[in-house]
Design a protein around this motif. Sequence first.
Motif, PDB file in Angstrom:
ATOM      1  N   ARG A 277       0.847  -1.194   0.000  1.00 37.23           N
ATOM      2  CA  ARG A 277       0.000   0.000   0.000  1.00 37.23           C
ATOM      3  C   ARG A 277       0.879   1.240   0.000  1.00 37.23           C
ATOM      4  NH1 ARG A 277      -5.063   0.067   3.981  1.00 37.23           N
ATOM      5  NH2 ARG A 277      -5.759   1.492   2.331  1.00 37.23           N
ATOM      6  N   THR A 278       0.496   2.209  -0.809  1.00 40.74           N
ATOM      7  CA  THR A 278       1.188   3.495  -0.820  1.00 40.74           C
ATOM      8  C   THR A 278       0.166   4.611  -0.653  1.00 40.74           C
ATOM      9  OG1 THR A 278       1.068   3.698  -3.246  1.00 40.74           O
ATOM     10  CG2 THR A 278       3.046   2.641  -2.316  1.00 40.74           C
ATOM     11  N   PHE A 279       0.608   5.693  -0.025  1.00 37.57           N
ATOM     12  CA  PHE A 279      -0.240   6.861   0.204  1.00 37.57           C
ATOM     13  C   PHE A 279       0.577   8.115  -0.082  1.00 37.57           C
ATOM     14  CE2 PHE A 279      -1.859   3.539   2.918  1.00 37.57           C
ATOM     15  CZ  PHE A 279      -3.237   3.710   2.973  1.00 37.57           C
ATOM     16  N   PRO A 280      -0.038   9.167  -0.599  1.00 38.66           N
ATOM     17  CA  PRO A 280       0.677  10.437  -0.693  1.00 38.66           C
ATOM     18  C   PRO A 280       0.839  11.039   0.694  1.00 38.66           C
ATOM     19  CG  PRO A 280      -1.607  10.740  -1.324  1.00 38.66           C
ATOM     20  CD  PRO A 280      -1.422   9.261  -1.111  1.00 38.66           C
ATOM     21  N   LEU A 281       1.768  11.970   0.833  1.00 35.54           N
ATOM     22  CA  LEU A 281       2.013  12.600   2.134  1.00 35.54           C
ATOM     23  C   LEU A 281       0.737  13.195   2.708  1.00 35.54           C
ATOM     24  CD1 LEU A 281       4.012  13.466   4.339  1.00 35.54           C
ATOM     25  CD2 LEU A 281       4.515  15.515   2.970  1.00 35.54           C
ATOM     26  N   GLU A 282      -0.123  13.740   1.850  1.00 34.04           N
ATOM     27  CA  GLU A 282      -1.359  14.365   2.325  1.00 34.04           C
ATOM     28  C   GLU A 282      -2.264  13.370   3.060  1.00 34.04           C
ATOM     29  OE1 GLU A 282      -0.106  14.595  -0.719  1.00 34.04           O
ATOM     30  OE2 GLU A 282       0.602  16.677  -0.617  1.00 34.04           O
ATOM     31  N   ILE A 302       4.729   5.888   2.382  1.00 31.77           N
ATOM     32  CA  ILE A 302       4.235   7.203   2.005  1.00 31.77           C
ATOM     33  C   ILE A 302       5.133   7.734   0.885  1.00 31.77           C
ATOM     34  CG2 ILE A 302       3.940   9.598   2.766  1.00 31.77           C
ATOM     35  CD1 ILE A 302       3.339   8.454   5.571  1.00 31.77           C
ATOM     36  N   GLU A 303       4.535   8.085  -0.228  1.00 28.16           N
ATOM     37  CA  GLU A 303       5.289   8.648  -1.351  1.00 28.16           C
ATOM     38  C   GLU A 303       5.183  10.166  -1.289  1.00 28.16           C
ATOM     39  OE1 GLU A 303       5.068   4.973  -4.521  1.00 28.16           O
ATOM     40  OE2 GLU A 303       3.458   6.477  -4.596  1.00 28.16           O
ATOM     41  N   VAL A 304       6.340  10.822  -1.271  1.00 29.90           N
ATOM     42  CA  VAL A 304       6.375  12.259  -0.999  1.00 29.90           C
ATOM     43  C   VAL A 304       6.624  13.084  -2.243  1.00 29.90           C
ATOM     44  CG1 VAL A 304       7.446  14.075   0.392  1.00 29.90           C
ATOM     45  CG2 VAL A 304       7.138  11.780   1.360  1.00 29.90           C
TER      46      VAL A 304
END
Length: 306
Positions: A277-282, A302-304
């Motif tokens: 699972r990946t999520f943006p910083l937001e 988290i992908e920044v």
Amino acid sequence: MPKAYVYTRHGGPDTESFVEQPAPEPGPGQLLIAVRAAGVNPVDWKLRDGYLRPGAAPTELPAVFGNEAAGTVEKTGPGVEGFAVGDAVFGSTLTGGYAEYTLLPAAVTAHKPDAVSFTDAAALPVAAATAYDAVRQAALPAGATLLIIGAGGGVGVAAAQIARATGLRVIGTASTGKREFVESLGVTHVPPGPGLAERVRAAAPDGVDAVLDLVGGADLEAAATLLADRTKLISAGDRGRVVKLGGAAVVRLRTAAVLDDVARLVVSGALNPYVTRTFPLERAAEALRAVEEGHALGKTVIEVGA
């Protein structure tokens, strides 16, 4: 102004918020990196709750979440050698990874191989490196059997693969929902909980040679009864209990050489970080909840930056 996700006091999720703050200035032996990805680990929310690592000083608040990151070098501090602006690197953070910029200690930072993505590299410094240190600490010969308590999480998934790559047979506990996944790693699955020792004996009639615990509690105590040699009882999940049982906590080497070795395993195909699972910083709060609630399979990142 760069953004970071922080906790402002010790407690629950209500202590979390985004802040804008200047990029930190690298001191002697430090690297400032523009974060491209940051790994999410159980220790992140445990530190927010007030957990204090053995020998560590109390955390200064507000504190940025995150203990591992990958990115590109923006600036080097005095005395740094072997790194230049623009280098792709990964390592454990000094100032938190859920941020657009963070500091890494140069001595414990590795160059990211081109064949490894920033997302995968960010999953290596904590979970994969802990797994690497633990399997090496167990010091088992090829053909021996390793029991992993908690084989479906980030450390367990990495440990299973590293152990298998060194010729070990692996038995692992994981929830029923993770059974298919852990079995795909070549692991013999057993459910956790009451009756664990009997289920492991049935799966390994000749016994187990070492236990790597990533959960603690009653399952650790049950697993201890399976070992004649308690020096082969190793835990990253319950330091106090494992010592009382005659075992030891995982000894973390925390060296750039370990990170290099782990990255080489990824390049060779022996180790898949299994970022599921990946999520943006937001959406950092969602990423942290996914891990804190205990349902994450493999690694969450988290992908920044782009």
